[in-house]
Design an enzyme around this catalytic site. Structure first.
Site, PDB file in Angstrom:
ATOM      1  CB  CYS A  43      -0.972  -0.011   1.171  1.00 64.93           C
ATOM      2  SG  CYS A  43      -0.215   0.089   2.811  1.00 64.93           S
ATOM      3  CG  HIS A  47      -4.630   0.119   3.984  1.00 66.12           C
ATOM      4  ND1 HIS A  47      -3.809  -0.609   3.138  1.00 66.12           N
ATOM      5  CD2 HIS A  47      -5.694   0.485   3.224  1.00 66.12           C
ATOM      6  CE1 HIS A  47      -4.367  -0.683   1.948  1.00 66.12           C
ATOM      7  NE2 HIS A  47      -5.508  -0.029   1.976  1.00 66.12           N
ATOM      8  CD  GLU A 107      -7.851  -0.879  -1.002  1.00 67.45           C
ATOM      9  OE1 GLU A 107      -7.449  -0.482   0.109  1.00 67.45           O
ATOM     10  OE2 GLU A 107      -8.855  -1.613  -1.154  1.00 67.45           O
TER      11      GLU A 107
END
Length: 450
Positions: free
Chosen positions: A360, A410, A422
């Protein structure tokens, strides 16, 4: 899923609809994410009841697996923090060592110059003793306070030339500079030693954090293994039921066909978005950006967005240009996808260390490099890479974050209309998804481009 279907029809119909959901689960897709086609007539109530029970079990197990995989991905990103801290500490040590070596080399050169000046002074002073009246020399040197004092006295007595006086002055200056340079070199060496000590402490802390993250991931993996075994048993029983019931088998085939068609449509939409992003990027020259050294604070920008393009759109296009690229934990830098690294758990189980892709935060590093913004490879440090705004003031090009008690785990890039791009977790690919407005979303967004 069984509760959503309701009991408006007989057990046969319910069982067949549940078989459709089971087919979707067998294909690895949560039943709640799909709509089953209407069930055909046929089948038995007994089979339908067992299918309903199995599908309910599969749905629960799939939810557990999704949750475990998400938690494992969170632990992986926290491990990135340890890697970033250790890398930054090592970089600081190397820099201080280089600085110390440079300072010492300069001090050695100055010392050598001072020694040369002293040798010249020694030579002509010795000659003065040999050629001049020793009593005069002795008188000149008596009670002197240094080379310059000697020069002044000898010059007053006519015993030195202008050149020799300059040698004495040069020696005195060189001696002072040599002492100062040596002091600076010693201080630089001490700084390097301190940096090495601090780096060792950081490395130990990073090692403990990485170990804890890997243990957490390993624990998640053990749970995933157990839940997967339960799901496999339920799937095996469903397959046995389908083998003995033609209606169930037909429903399974229709569900698989519907799922395949939906996946093809999604793949087509992603490919179109990816190609459009790449076309927009191709309209301007790509910036020359080197991979930054990860650090707790973002480094200065390098490069710029393609001429005539909005920087935020350039960042978005850079991220969208990688739709479909595989997730690889530890992967991604300013120049594109890179090979992943070992995490000792879920990522290793998926073979991330042998894949080329993004995690990520790696995707964010790559995306923002297109606009000349260098980011560290950890989402927690990326949160501090620009101005922060309330979540309800988000706009396209902002970074969204999710965190728990252990910190940020994240990051995703906001696209607008409550959509984001993402790199989600091991086993998946870079994708467009709805923003998850859950209790872990950070109430602020970060806007690196101002």
């Amino acid at each position: 899923m069984a509760r959503a279907v309701g009991r408006s029809r007989a057990g046969t119909a319910t069982g067949l609809v549940l078989a459709c959901a089971a087919a979707l689960l067998l294909a690895g897709v949560p039943a709640s994410a799909q709509t089953a086609p209407p069930p055909p007539p046929g089948g038995t109530a007994a089979a339908g009841a067992e299918v309903g029970r199995l599908v309910g079990q599969l749905s629960t197990l799939q939810t557990q697996l999704d949750g475990l995989a998400e938690k494992a991905g969170q632990r992986q990103e926290l491990a990135n923090r340890a890697v970033a801290d250790d890398t930054a500490a090592r970089g600081r040590v190397e820099q201080t060592r280089r600085d110390a070596a440079t300072t010492r080399a300069a001090a050695d050169r100055v010392a050598a110059d001072a020694e040369s000046a002293r040798t010249r002074v020694d030579t002509w002073v010795a000659a003065q003793y040999q050629q001049a009246d020793a009593a005069s020399i002795g008188t000149a040197l008596a009670g002197t306070r240094g080379p310059q004092d000697v020069a002044d006295r000898l010059q007053l007595q006519g015993l030195v030339t202008a050149e020799q006086s300059a040698d004495l002055e040069s020696y005195e200056n060189a001696r002072v500079e040599a002492a100062n340079s040596d002091s600076r070199a010693r201080a630089a060496a001490a700084d390097a030693a301190d940096a090495a000590t601090r780096a060792a402490a950081t490395r130990d802390a990073a090692g403990r954090e990485l170990g804890a993250a890997r243990n957490a991931v390993a624990d998640q993996q053990r749970q995933i293994t157990g839940v997967t075994a339960q799901r496999q048993a339920a799937q095996t029983r469903l397959a046995q039921l389908e083998a003995s019931d033609a209606a169930l088998a037909a429903q399974r085939r229709r569900a698989e066909a519907a799922q395949a068609a939906q996946q093809r449509a999604q793949d087509s939409a992603d490919a179109a978005a990816r190609d459009a992003a790449r076309a927009r990027l191709a309209r301007g020259p790509a910036p020359a950006v080197s991979t930054p050294t990860p650090s707790p604070s973002p480094s200065s920008p390098s490069g710029s967005a393609p001429s005539g393009q909005d920087p935020a759109q350039t960042v978005i296009d850079r991220a969208l240009s990688e739709l479909g690229t595989t997730y690889a934990w530890g992967g991604g830098d300013a120049n594109g996808p890179t090979q992943g690294i070992h995490d000792g758990g879920v990522a290793d189980a998926f073979g991330d260390f042998d894949k080329t892709g993004f995690d990520c935060s790696g995707l964010m590093v790559y995306a923002f490099a297109a606009a000349g913004k260098s980011l560290p490879h950890y989402s927690g440090y990326q949160e501090d890479a620009g101005a922060k705004y309330p979540l309800d003031q988000r706009k396209a090009g902002d970074m969204l974050f999710w965190a728990d008690d252990d910190g940020v785990h994240h990051v995703a890039l906001y696209l607008g209309d409550d959509k984001m791009v993402e790199a989600p977790e091991s086993g998946k690919v870079v994708r467009i998804a709805p923003v998850r407005f859950d209790d872990e979303i950070v109430p602020t967004v970060t806007r690196p481009l101002g």
